[in-house]
Design a protein around this motif. Structure first.
Motif, mmCIF file in Angstrom:
data_model
loop_
_atom_site.group_PDB
_atom_site.id
_atom_site.type_symbol
_atom_site.label_atom_id
_atom_site.label_comp_id
_atom_site.label_asym_id
_atom_site.label_seq_id
_atom_site.Cartn_x
_atom_site.Cartn_y
_atom_site.Cartn_z
ATOM 1 N N MET A 66 36.068 49.859 -68.015
ATOM 2 C CA MET A 66 36.093 48.723 -67.008
ATOM 3 C C MET A 66 37.436 48.861 -66.028
ATOM 4 S SD MET A 66 36.006 45.277 -69.615
ATOM 5 C CE MET A 66 36.933 45.826 -70.790
ATOM 6 N N THR A 67 38.389 49.700 -66.548
ATOM 7 C CA THR A 67 39.310 49.961 -65.341
ATOM 8 C C THR A 67 39.194 51.143 -64.485
ATOM 9 O OG1 THR A 67 40.482 51.373 -67.090
ATOM 10 C CG2 THR A 67 41.273 48.887 -67.005
ATOM 11 N N SER A 68 37.752 51.833 -64.932
ATOM 12 C CA SER A 68 37.337 52.806 -64.090
ATOM 13 C C SER A 68 36.550 52.225 -62.879
ATOM 14 C CB SER A 68 36.400 53.876 -64.828
ATOM 15 O OG SER A 68 37.270 54.612 -65.754
ATOM 16 N N GLY A 69 35.943 51.161 -63.036
ATOM 17 C CA GLY A 69 35.111 50.593 -61.990
ATOM 18 C C GLY A 69 33.773 51.234 -62.086
ATOM 19 N N GLY A 70 32.940 51.078 -60.984
ATOM 20 C CA GLY A 70 31.905 52.014 -60.680
ATOM 21 C C GLY A 70 30.530 51.354 -61.125
ATOM 22 N N ASP A 71 29.419 51.757 -60.982
ATOM 23 C CA ASP A 71 28.010 51.186 -61.391
ATOM 24 C C ASP A 71 27.930 51.385 -62.811
ATOM 25 O OD1 ASP A 71 27.089 53.751 -61.645
ATOM 26 O OD2 ASP A 71 26.251 53.671 -59.598
ATOM 27 N N PRO A 72 26.963 50.690 -63.504
ATOM 28 C CA PRO A 72 26.706 50.834 -64.903
ATOM 29 C C PRO A 72 26.540 52.202 -65.537
ATOM 30 C CG PRO A 72 25.461 48.874 -64.116
ATOM 31 C CD PRO A 72 25.860 49.743 -62.963
ATOM 32 N N TRP A 73 25.737 52.858 -64.747
ATOM 33 C CA TRP A 73 25.503 54.394 -64.959
ATOM 34 C C TRP A 73 27.104 55.191 -65.095
ATOM 35 C CZ3 TRP A 73 26.616 59.406 -62.998
ATOM 36 C CH2 TRP A 73 26.009 60.397 -63.941
ATOM 37 N N ALA A 74 27.938 55.194 -64.075
ATOM 38 C CA ALA A 74 29.077 55.725 -64.035
ATOM 39 C C ALA A 74 29.992 54.968 -65.041
ATOM 40 C CB ALA A 74 29.881 55.366 -62.578
ATOM 41 N N TRP A 75 30.026 53.678 -65.299
ATOM 42 C CA TRP A 75 30.574 52.910 -66.438
ATOM 43 C C TRP A 75 30.513 53.639 -67.672
ATOM 44 C CZ3 TRP A 75 30.200 49.868 -70.860
ATOM 45 C CH2 TRP A 75 31.334 49.096 -70.902
ATOM 46 N N ASN A 76 29.061 53.894 -68.137
ATOM 47 C CA ASN A 76 28.698 54.335 -69.328
ATOM 48 C C ASN A 76 29.021 55.846 -69.578
ATOM 49 O OD1 ASN A 76 27.625 51.999 -70.467
ATOM 50 N ND2 ASN A 76 25.609 52.355 -69.457
ATOM 51 N N GLU A 77 29.074 56.603 -68.443
ATOM 52 C CA GLU A 77 29.376 58.083 -68.467
ATOM 53 C C GLU A 77 30.957 58.202 -68.604
ATOM 54 O OE1 GLU A 77 28.518 61.909 -65.712
ATOM 55 O OE2 GLU A 77 29.293 60.213 -64.743
ATOM 56 N N ALA A 78 31.647 57.364 -68.095
ATOM 57 C CA ALA A 78 33.097 57.423 -68.295
ATOM 58 C C ALA A 78 33.521 56.978 -69.471
ATOM 59 C CB ALA A 78 33.902 56.448 -67.198
ATOM 60 N N ARG A 79 32.965 56.217 -70.000
ATOM 61 C CA ARG A 79 33.222 55.714 -71.469
ATOM 62 C C ARG A 79 32.966 56.831 -72.452
ATOM 63 N NH1 ARG A 79 31.102 53.104 -75.745
ATOM 64 N NH2 ARG A 79 32.181 51.426 -76.805
ATOM 65 N N ALA A 80 31.940 57.402 -72.363
ATOM 66 C CA ALA A 80 31.495 58.338 -73.621
ATOM 67 C C ALA A 80 32.251 59.581 -73.413
ATOM 68 C CB ALA A 80 29.994 58.753 -73.022
ATOM 69 N N ALA A 81 32.619 60.068 -72.153
ATOM 70 C CA ALA A 81 33.541 61.235 -71.811
ATOM 71 C C ALA A 81 35.028 60.962 -72.453
ATOM 72 C CB ALA A 81 33.591 61.473 -70.265
ATOM 73 N N PHE A 82 35.442 59.654 -72.063
ATOM 74 C CA PHE A 82 36.600 59.289 -72.589
ATOM 75 C C PHE A 82 36.735 59.218 -74.169
ATOM 76 C CE2 PHE A 82 39.427 56.040 -74.226
ATOM 77 C CZ PHE A 82 40.506 56.595 -74.211
ATOM 78 N N LEU A 83 35.809 58.672 -74.691
ATOM 79 C CA LEU A 83 36.019 58.631 -76.181
ATOM 80 C C LEU A 83 36.103 59.991 -76.767
ATOM 81 C CD1 LEU A 83 33.442 55.696 -77.114
ATOM 82 C CD2 LEU A 83 35.937 55.650 -77.178
ATOM 83 N N ARG A 84 35.029 60.901 -76.302
ATOM 84 C CA ARG A 84 35.391 62.392 -76.810
ATOM 85 C C ARG A 84 36.734 62.702 -76.405
ATOM 86 N NH1 ARG A 84 30.186 62.659 -73.950
ATOM 87 N NH2 ARG A 84 31.194 63.766 -72.164
ATOM 88 N N HIS A 85 37.336 62.677 -75.373
ATOM 89 C CA HIS A 85 38.821 62.990 -75.039
ATOM 90 C C HIS A 85 39.503 62.526 -76.173
ATOM 91 C CE1 HIS A 85 42.752 62.800 -73.026
ATOM 92 N NE2 HIS A 85 42.256 63.858 -72.307
ATOM 93 N N LEU A 86 39.429 61.156 -76.467
ATOM 94 C CA LEU A 86 40.491 60.407 -77.431
ATOM 95 C C LEU A 86 40.394 60.858 -78.638
ATOM 96 C CD1 LEU A 86 42.540 58.299 -77.996
ATOM 97 C CD2 LEU A 86 40.690 56.714 -77.956
#
Length: 224
Positions: A66-86
Motif C-alpha cells: 500500500m505504501t508503494s502505490g502503483g497499479d494492482p499488478w505492481a502492488w501484487n508484485e511489490a508485495r510478493a517480492a517484499f515477503l520473500r525479502h522479509l
C-alpha cells in the motif's frame, strides 16, 4: 551438516510508484487536525516475536504494498517480492521487528545484529573500518523500514518522525554502536530519503566511488 549463507540484503523501502488505479485499501490517515507526518503521540511502538511476525506476514505485506502505490499488478508484485525479502531476513540470528500502531498497523522496521561474516561478502575492506568504528559494540543491520509516504516527505529531520523513531528504537533495543544498511547504487530516491533521516555514507561522509551494479553502505549513529 550444511551452513546457510545469505547474500547481502538491500534495504526494503517502498518504491512510491505513481498510482494508476491502485488498490482500494489506503494507508490510514493522520488523526483529524494532526498535520505532522508522524504524530508525537498515538503511534505505539513495540516489538513482535518471531511467531507474531509469522502470524502477521500478510498484514505486513499489505502495508508494504500500500505504501508503494502503483497499479494492482505492481502492488501484487511489490508485495510478493517484499515477503520473500522479509522471510529470508527473519531466519537470521537475532532478527528483530518493531511495529508502530494506533488502532491499525501504521509502520514497522526490522533488522538483525551482525559482525564480520557472510553478510559482508564483497565488502570486507570497508567493513573492517566499520568494525573499528563500532569498537567493542555491535553493528545492527537495518534491513527494512516501512512507513506512510508522508513520513518520507514531511518533517524528516524531526526526532518524532515515525521512521526516525523506529530506526532509533531498533538500535537502542540491541545496544548497537552503529546501524548499517545497503542500498542499490541506482536507487537515488532511497538514498535521498535515508540521508534525510540521518543516515550517512560510510567513511568520510562523502559519496564514495562504486562500480555499476554495486551497493552503497550507509551508517546510522545511535540516537539519530
Amino acid at each position: 551438516m550444511t551452513t546457510q549463507v545469505f547474500l547481502p540484503t538491500t534495504l526494503a523501502l517502498p518504491a512510491l510508484r505513481p498510482a494508476r488505479g491502485g488498490p482500494r485499501t489506503r494507508v490510514p490517515a493522520p488523526p483529524k487536525g494532526e498535520r505532522t507526518s508522524s504524530p508525537r503521540v498515538a503511534e505505539r511502538v513495540r516489538p513482535l516475536t518471531r511467531g507474531q511476525v509469522a502470524d502477521r506476514l500478510q498484514e505486513l505485506g499489505d502495508l508494504y504494498a500500500m505504501t508503494s502505490g502503483g497499479d494492482p499488478w505492481a502492488w501484487n508484485e511489490a508485495r510478493a517480492a517484499f515477503l520473500r525479502h522479509l522471510a529470508a531476513d527473519a531466519r537470521r540470528p537475532g532478527f528483530s521487528l518493531l511495529i508502530a500502531e494506533t488502532t491499525t498497523l501504521t509502520g514497522y522496521a526490522y533488522g538483525f545484529p551482525t559482525g564480520a561474516g557472510p553478510w559482508w561478502a564483497g565488502f570486507d575492506g570497508r567493513v573492517r573500518g566499520l568494525l573499528r568504528r563500532a569498537g567493542s559494540g555491535r553493528i545492527f543491520v537495518v534491513s527494512g523500514i516501512v512507513v506512510p509516504p508522508r513520513a518520507r516527505r514531511e518533517h524528516r529531520d524531526h526526532v518524532w518522525n515515525l521512521a526516525r523513531r523506529l530506526q532509533r528504537r531498533l538500535l537502542a533495543d540491541h545496544g548497537a554502536a552503529l546501524g548499517v544498511t545497503l542500498v542499490d547504487v541506482r536507487d537515488d530516491r532511497t538514498l535521498e530519503t535515508l540521508r534525510s533521516w540521518g543516515w550517512r555514507y560510510a567513511g568520510d561522509g562523502t559519496l564514495p566511488a562504486v562500480a555499476p551494479g554495486a551497493f552503497r553502505i550507509l551508517v546510522l549513529a545511535p540516537g539519530t
